[in-house]
Design a protein around this motif. Structure first.
Motif, PDB file in Angstrom:
ATOM      1  N   MET A 194       5.373 -13.300 -26.029  1.00  0.00           N
ATOM      2  CA  MET A 194       6.098 -14.567 -26.132  1.00  0.00           C
ATOM      3  C   MET A 194       5.512 -15.595 -25.161  1.00  0.00           C
ATOM      4  N   LEU A 195       5.255 -15.162 -23.922  1.00  0.00           N
ATOM      5  CA  LEU A 195       4.643 -16.061 -22.938  1.00  0.00           C
ATOM      6  C   LEU A 195       3.276 -16.536 -23.422  1.00  0.00           C
ATOM      7  N   GLY A 196       2.544 -15.626 -24.020  1.00  0.00           N
ATOM      8  CA  GLY A 196       1.221 -15.974 -24.545  1.00  0.00           C
ATOM      9  C   GLY A 196       1.315 -17.021 -25.638  1.00  0.00           C
ATOM     10  N   PHE A 197       2.321 -16.865 -26.517  1.00  0.00           N
ATOM     11  CA  PHE A 197       2.487 -17.836 -27.591  1.00  0.00           C
ATOM     12  C   PHE A 197       2.887 -19.205 -27.047  1.00  0.00           C
ATOM     13  N   VAL A 198       3.676 -19.197 -25.999  1.00  0.00           N
ATOM     14  CA  VAL A 198       4.050 -20.475 -25.373  1.00  0.00           C
ATOM     15  C   VAL A 198       2.786 -21.178 -24.864  1.00  0.00           C
ATOM     16  N   GLN A 199       1.927 -20.423 -24.173  1.00  0.00           N
ATOM     17  CA  GLN A 199       0.668 -20.990 -23.660  1.00  0.00           C
ATOM     18  C   GLN A 199      -0.210 -21.513 -24.790  1.00  0.00           C
ATOM     19  N   SER A 200      -0.352 -20.716 -25.826  1.00  0.00           N
ATOM     20  CA  SER A 200      -1.252 -21.136 -26.905  1.00  0.00           C
ATOM     21  C   SER A 200      -0.662 -22.319 -27.653  1.00  0.00           C
ATOM     22  N   GLY A 201       0.667 -22.332 -27.782  1.00  0.00           N
ATOM     23  CA  GLY A 201       1.316 -23.450 -28.458  1.00  0.00           C
ATOM     24  C   GLY A 201       1.085 -24.763 -27.728  1.00  0.00           C
ATOM     25  N   ILE A 202       1.107 -24.677 -26.395  1.00  0.00           N
ATOM     26  CA  ILE A 202       0.879 -25.862 -25.565  1.00  0.00           C
ATOM     27  C   ILE A 202      -0.509 -26.433 -25.839  1.00  0.00           C
TER      28      ILE A 202
ATOM     29  N   ILE B  45      10.611 -15.518 -30.550  1.00  0.00           N
ATOM     30  CA  ILE B  45       9.220 -15.758 -30.957  1.00  0.00           C
ATOM     31  C   ILE B  45       9.197 -16.438 -32.321  1.00  0.00           C
ATOM     32  N   ALA B  46      10.102 -16.012 -33.203  1.00  0.00           N
ATOM     33  CA  ALA B  46      10.181 -16.641 -34.528  1.00  0.00           C
ATOM     34  C   ALA B  46      10.515 -18.125 -34.385  1.00  0.00           C
ATOM     35  N   VAL B  47      11.423 -18.437 -33.473  1.00  0.00           N
ATOM     36  CA  VAL B  47      11.782 -19.843 -33.226  1.00  0.00           C
ATOM     37  C   VAL B  47      10.567 -20.615 -32.714  1.00  0.00           C
ATOM     38  N   LEU B  48       9.817 -19.985 -31.821  1.00  0.00           N
ATOM     39  CA  LEU B  48       8.603 -20.625 -31.291  1.00  0.00           C
ATOM     40  C   LEU B  48       7.604 -20.875 -32.415  1.00  0.00           C
ATOM     41  N   PHE B  49       7.503 -19.919 -33.310  1.00  0.00           N
ATOM     42  CA  PHE B  49       6.597 -20.069 -34.442  1.00  0.00           C
ATOM     43  C   PHE B  49       6.971 -21.301 -35.266  1.00  0.00           C
ATOM     44  N   ILE B  50       8.267 -21.442 -35.470  1.00  0.00           N
ATOM     45  CA  ILE B  50       8.711 -22.592 -36.269  1.00  0.00           C
ATOM     46  C   ILE B  50       8.416 -23.886 -35.521  1.00  0.00           C
ATOM     47  N   PHE B  51       8.743 -23.887 -34.223  1.00  0.00           N
ATOM     48  CA  PHE B  51       8.552 -25.097 -33.418  1.00  0.00           C
ATOM     49  C   PHE B  51       7.085 -25.494 -33.339  1.00  0.00           C
ATOM     50  N   PHE B  52       6.246 -24.539 -32.927  1.00  0.00           N
ATOM     51  CA  PHE B  52       4.829 -24.868 -32.760  1.00  0.00           C
ATOM     52  C   PHE B  52       4.127 -25.011 -34.099  1.00  0.00           C
ATOM     53  N   GLY B  53       4.584 -24.220 -35.084  1.00  0.00           N
ATOM     54  CA  GLY B  53       3.972 -24.283 -36.398  1.00  0.00           C
ATOM     55  C   GLY B  53       4.155 -25.651 -37.042  1.00  0.00           C
TER      56      GLY B  53
ATOM     57  N   SER C  38       4.811 -25.663 -20.403  1.00  0.00           N
ATOM     58  CA  SER C  38       4.919 -24.258 -20.817  1.00  0.00           C
ATOM     59  C   SER C  38       6.069 -23.580 -20.080  1.00  0.00           C
ATOM     60  N   ASN C  39       6.283 -23.939 -18.823  1.00  0.00           N
ATOM     61  CA  ASN C  39       7.379 -23.314 -18.076  1.00  0.00           C
ATOM     62  C   ASN C  39       8.742 -23.847 -18.495  1.00  0.00           C
ATOM     63  N   ILE C  40       8.793 -25.080 -18.949  1.00  0.00           N
ATOM     64  CA  ILE C  40      10.059 -25.612 -19.468  1.00  0.00           C
ATOM     65  C   ILE C  40      10.424 -24.897 -20.769  1.00  0.00           C
ATOM     66  N   ILE C  41       9.434 -24.713 -21.615  1.00  0.00           N
ATOM     67  CA  ILE C  41       9.678 -23.989 -22.870  1.00  0.00           C
ATOM     68  C   ILE C  41      10.108 -22.561 -22.561  1.00  0.00           C
ATOM     69  N   LEU C  42       9.474 -21.962 -21.556  1.00  0.00           N
ATOM     70  CA  LEU C  42       9.838 -20.610 -21.140  1.00  0.00           C
ATOM     71  C   LEU C  42      11.285 -20.592 -20.645  1.00  0.00           C
ATOM     72  N   LEU C  43      11.668 -21.608 -19.879  1.00  0.00           N
ATOM     73  CA  LEU C  43      13.039 -21.699 -19.362  1.00  0.00           C
ATOM     74  C   LEU C  43      14.034 -21.757 -20.513  1.00  0.00           C
ATOM     75  N   VAL C  44      13.703 -22.566 -21.517  1.00  0.00           N
ATOM     76  CA  VAL C  44      14.590 -22.689 -22.689  1.00  0.00           C
ATOM     77  C   VAL C  44      14.720 -21.333 -23.383  1.00  0.00           C
ATOM     78  N   ALA C  45      13.600 -20.644 -23.519  1.00  0.00           N
ATOM     79  CA  ALA C  45      13.610 -19.335 -24.185  1.00  0.00           C
ATOM     80  C   ALA C  45      14.450 -18.339 -23.396  1.00  0.00           C
ATOM     81  N   VAL C  46      14.308 -18.364 -22.076  1.00  0.00           N
ATOM     82  CA  VAL C  46      15.052 -17.443 -21.219  1.00  0.00           C
ATOM     83  C   VAL C  46      16.540 -17.772 -21.255  1.00  0.00           C
ATOM     84  N   LEU C  47      16.874 -19.053 -21.261  1.00  0.00           N
ATOM     85  CA  LEU C  47      18.289 -19.460 -21.308  1.00  0.00           C
ATOM     86  C   LEU C  47      18.924 -19.027 -22.631  1.00  0.00           C
TER      87      LEU C  47
END
Lengths: 319, 361
Positions: A275-283, A19-27, A297-306
Motif C-alpha cells: 500500500m505504501l508503495g502504491f502511494v509512492q508510485s501514485g504520487i 488499496i482498492a480505493v487508492l487504485f480508484i483515486f490514482f487510476g 505521500s504522507n498525507i495520503i498515508l495518514l488518510v489511509a491509516v485514519l
C-alpha cells in the motif's frame, strides 16, 4: 451477509480495500497506474524491504523491535561484495553475507537477553555499528559488483520472463511466515511473550531462547535481503536501507501489529508495505512537484491509516 | 709636469668615481635587503608541521578521489602536510560538526566543501576569528572571509549535458529528471539544467521530476513509474550517480528504450557506460579544485600576496578570489577508461583518502 461482514473484520481485507480505493483515486488521475507494469514495479520496489518486514513483524509481536535491519542489510551487501571481489566466488560472498546477518542477529539477541538491554537501545547501537562497518568496507562509495556471474544477476531478473525472482521470494517468505505465525507452536510462543512476558515465563516458555531465535531469524532475513539487493543492483552502497526500519515499523503497525507486543500479521505488514508503495508510485504518476512528493505521500498515508483506524473502531463498537 | 698633474687628476677621479659607484651599489643592496621582509625566493617552501585539511560531505565518494589527490600534490610540492576528513552524509549538521573538529586540531588552513554553504556562516566566521585561512568549494558560504571560492560552472556543465541530449534528440521530445531537492549544490545543478534546456531546446519538454536523492532503489522505482506514465520519454537526466545506477537497473528490468545521462562517475557508472547501459556522464575536474585550493590556502597562510588595495587596514583580505571555475569532460564509452579512480591511484602510488600528503611518493 454476515459472512461478508466477518470478512471485513479481517485487518488484511481492510487494507486490500484501502488499496482498492487508492487504485480508484490514482487510476482516475492516470490510467497507467492500473497497468500491470506499474503494479509489478511497485511490488518489486517493496519486495526486498518486505522480506525484512517478516522479521520486523516478529520483533514487534514479541514486544520488541529491531532498528538495525536497514544497516545490517547494507553491511551484508558490503561483505558479500568484498568477499566476491577478493575471492571471485559469489557463492562464498553470499554465505559470508548470510553469516554476517546471523552474527548481528546473535549480537542483538545477546544484548537483549543476556545483558538485559532494551530492544530500542540495543538495536540502535548495533545499527550504528553495522552502518559504520558498511562504511569502512565500502570506503564510503558504492562497491562495483557489475562482474558478478550472470546466474547471480539472473536472480535479480525474472522467473520464466514473467515474475521477478525477488517478488517470488517475497511472496514465499511472507506466506511461510504468516502460516508459521498462525499455526506454529514455536512461533506462537513469541506472541504469548509479547502479550505478557511474565505469564509466558511462568507457563514454561523459555523467553530468552525465543527472543534469541527471533533476532537470529531477523538477521538471516536481512542476509537474504542483502543478497537479493546485490543481485538486483550489482552494487553495495553504504547508505542502502537507510530508513528501512521506520518504514517497516509503520507498515507492521498498519498491518496489525501492536507496539506493545502480542499481536502481529506478516501478511498485514506485506500488504501495508505494498500500500505504501502504491502511494509512492501514485504520487509520481500524478506528476506532483518534487518538493511536495514527500508531504503529499504522507498525507495520503495518514488518510489511509485514519480510514483503517475508523473501521477498526467500528468493528470494536459493534462487538 | 702638466701631463703628470693631469694623469694624477684623472686617476684620482676614476678612483673616486669607482668608490662612489661601489657605495651607491652597496646602499642599493642594503635598501633592497631592508625591503626583503616580503617573501622572496624560497617562499613556496613550507614545513610538514603545517597541516591543511580538506573536508567534504559524502566523504569517500568516488568524486573526491582526484580532488584529494590534487590537494595532496600541491601540499607535497609545497613541503607541507594535508589530510582528508569529511561527513559520511550530506547532512549539514554532520558537516558542521566535522568542521568544528578540524578547527580544534589547529589546522594551517581548511578547504571545505559544504553541501549547503548558507548553514556554514557561523562556523566560518569562527574560523575567520581564529585567523585560519579558508577556501570553499561546491556551495559558497556567505558573510565570511574566504580566500577563494572554487567551483565547476554548473551553467557550463549542464549546457554540455543539454547540448548532448538536444543534439541526440533532434531538438524536440520528452525527457525526465531524477533530482535531489534539499541538497543545495544539486539544486543549483538541476536549476541550471532546466534553464539551459529551456533556452537552447525549448521544444524538449521535461515531463517529470522525481525526488530520488542518492537512493538507487528509489531511482529504480521512480524510473519504472516515469516510463509507465510517460512512454515517450527518451532521456532521463540524473543529477547524481547513485540515482543513475538505479535508473539503469530499471531500464534493464523493464527493457525500456530510454537513455540515461548523469553527473559524476563511479566504477559502476563507468562500467555501465562502457556496456552501453548508460549513455554518458558529465564529470568536472576535481583535481584542479584540490590543487588550486591547497595553493591558495598556503598563500593565504603565509601572506604571500601584497596587492595594491586596502587589505592592511582590515577592510578586505589580501587574497580574495570570488570564483575560480574549472572545466568538465563528457564521459562516454570512448574515454571511460581514463576515469577509474582505482587505476588512477595505482598509477600514482597513492592510497587515497587514508594517506597524508607527506607520505605521497
Amino acid at each position: 451477509m454476515s459472512k461478508v461482514k466477518k470478512l471485513f473484520e479481517i485487518r488484511e481485507v481492510t487494507l486490500i480495500l484501502i488499496i482498492a480505493v487508492l487504485f480508484i483515486f490514482f487510476g482516475c488521475n492516470n490510467a497507467n497506474f492500473l497497468g500491470a507494469a506499474n503494479i509489478e514495479s511497485t511490488v518489486l520496489s517493496v519486495a526486498i524491504t518486505g522480506i525484512v518486514g517478516v522479521g520486523a513483524t516478529l520483533a514487534l509481536s514479541i514486544g520488541g523491535l529491531d532498528l538495525s535491519v536497514g544497516a545490517v542489510v547494507a553491511l551484508v551487501c558490503a561483505v558479500m561484495g568484498n568477499v566476491f571481489l577478493s575471492t571471485g566466488n559469489v557463492v562464498l560472498g553470499m554465505l559470508a553475507g548470510m553469516a554476517v546477518g546471523a552474527v548481528f542477529g546473535v549480537l542483538n539477541g545477546i544484548l537483549i537477553t543476556q545483558f538485559g538491554l532494551g530492544t530500542f537501545i540495543a538495536t540502535l547501537v548495533t545499527q550504528q555499528i553495522a552502518r559504520g562497518l558498511a562504511m569502512v568496507l565500502t570506503k564510503g562509495t558504492p562497491v562495483n559488483l557489475t562482474y558478478i556471474p550472470d546466474w547471480a544477476k539472473q536472480i535479480g531478473g525474472k522467473l520464466g520472463g514473467v515474475l521477478s525472482y525477488i517478488i517470488f521470494v517475497f511472496i514465499i517468505v511472507t506466506v511461510i511466515g504468516q502460516i508459521m505465525l498462525k499455526k506454529s507452536a514455536a512461533v506462537r510462543k513469541g506472541l504469548y511473550i509479547g502479550s505478557n512476558p511474565m505469564a509466558a515465563h511462568y507457563s514454561g516458555i523459555n523467553v530468552k531462547k525465543v527472543n534469541m531465535c527471533v533476532y537470529i531469524t531477523i538477521g538471516l532475513l536481512c542476509g537474504l535481503a542483502g543478497i537479493l539487493s546485490v543481485c538486483r543492483f550489482h552494487s553495495a552502497a553504504p547508505n542502502y536501507g537507510a530508513g528501512m526500519e521506520t518504514e517497516l515499523i509503520a507498515a507492521a503497525v498498519i498491518g496489525g501489529a501492536s507496539l506493545e507486543g502480542g499481536n502481529g500479521s506478516i501478511a498485514g505488514t506485506a500488504i501495508a508495505l505494498i500500500m505504501l508503495g502504491f502511494v509512492q508510485s501514485g504520487i509520481v504518476l500524478m506528476g506532483v512537484s518534487v518538493y511536495w512528493q514527500d508531504m503529499v505521500s504522507n498525507i495520503i498515508l495518514l488518510v489511509a491509516v485514519l480510514l483503517d483506524a475508523f473501521l477498526e473502531v467500528r468493528r470494536k463498537t459493534k462487538k | 709636469m702638466k701631463k703628470r698633474v693631469l694623469a694624477g687628476f684623472l686617476a684620482g677621479t676614476m678612483v673616486c668615481g669607482m668608490m662612489f659607484t661601489g657605495c651607491g651599489n652597496n646602499s642599493g643592496n642594503t635598501a633592497q635587503s631592508e625591503e626583503s621582509s616580503k617573501p622572496a625566493a624560497g617562499a613556496f617552501v613550507g614545513s610538514e608541521d603545517e597541516t591543511y585539511y580538506l573536508e567534504t560531505f559524502l566523504c569517500g565518494y568516488d568524486y573526491w578521489t582526484s580532488y584529494y589527490e590534487g590537494f595532496m600534490d600541491a601540499a607535497k610540492q609545497l613541503g607541507v602536510n594535508a589530510k582528508y576528513v569529511g561527513a559520511t552524509t550530506s547532512e549539514i549538521e554532520d558537516e558542521v560538526q566535522v568542521f568544528q573538529q578540524i578547527m580544534a586540531s589547529n589546522p594551517a588552513g581548511i578547504m571545505v566543501n559544504p553541501s549547503d554553504g548558507t548553514a556554514f556562516t557561523a562556523v566560518a566566521k569562527e574560523c575567520n576569528e581564529k585567523k585560519i585561512p579558508l577556501v570553499v568549494g561546491e556551495s559558497p558560504i556567505p558573510d565570511c572571509e574566504v580566500a577563494m571560492f572554487i567551483n565547476h560552472d554548473e551553467d557550463a556543465m549542464t549546457e554540455k549535458a543539454v547540448k548532448y541530449i538536444g543534439e541526440a534528440m533532434g531538438g524536440s521530445g520528452s525527457i525526465a529528471m531524477l533530482t535531489t531537492p534539499g541538497q543545495a549544490n544539486l539544486e543549483l545543478r538541476d536549476k541550471a539544467f532546466k534553464q539551459n534546456m529551456e533556452e537552447l531546446y525549448p521544444d524538449i519538454n521535461i515531463v517529470f521530476e522525481a525526488n530520488t536523492q542518492h537512493d538507487n532503489a528509489k531511482g529504480a522505482a521512480d524510473v519504472h513509474q516515469i516510463v509507465s506514465s510517460y512512454s515517450d520519454v527518451q532521456y532521463i537526466f540524473c543529477d547524481n550517480p547513485d540515482a543513475a545506477m538505479g535508473a539503469v537497473t530499471a531500464k534493464e528490468e523493464g527493457g525500456y528504450d530510454v537513455k540515461i545521462i548523469t553527473f559524476d562517475t563511479n566504477p559502476n557508472v563507468l562500467d555501465y557506460i562502457k556496456e552501453g547501459k548508460l549513455e554518458a556522464a558529465i564529470m568536472p575536474d576535481p583535481y584542479a579544485f584540490g590543487y588550486m585550493g591547497m595553493l591558495t590556502l598556503y598563500m593565504a597562510r603565509h601572506q604571500l600576496w601584497d596587492p595594491m588595495w586596502d587589505y592592511k587596514s582590515g577592510n578586505r583580505p589580501a587574497i580574495e578570489i570570488p570564483l575560480l571555475s574549472t572545466s568538465c569532460s563528457v564521459v562516454t564509452a570512448d574515454n571511460a577508461d581514463i576515469f577509474y579512480s582505482d587505476k588512477y591511484k595505482e598509477e600514482r602510488g597513492s592510497k587515497g583518502y587514508d594517506m597524508e600528503a607527506k607520505d605521497l611518493p
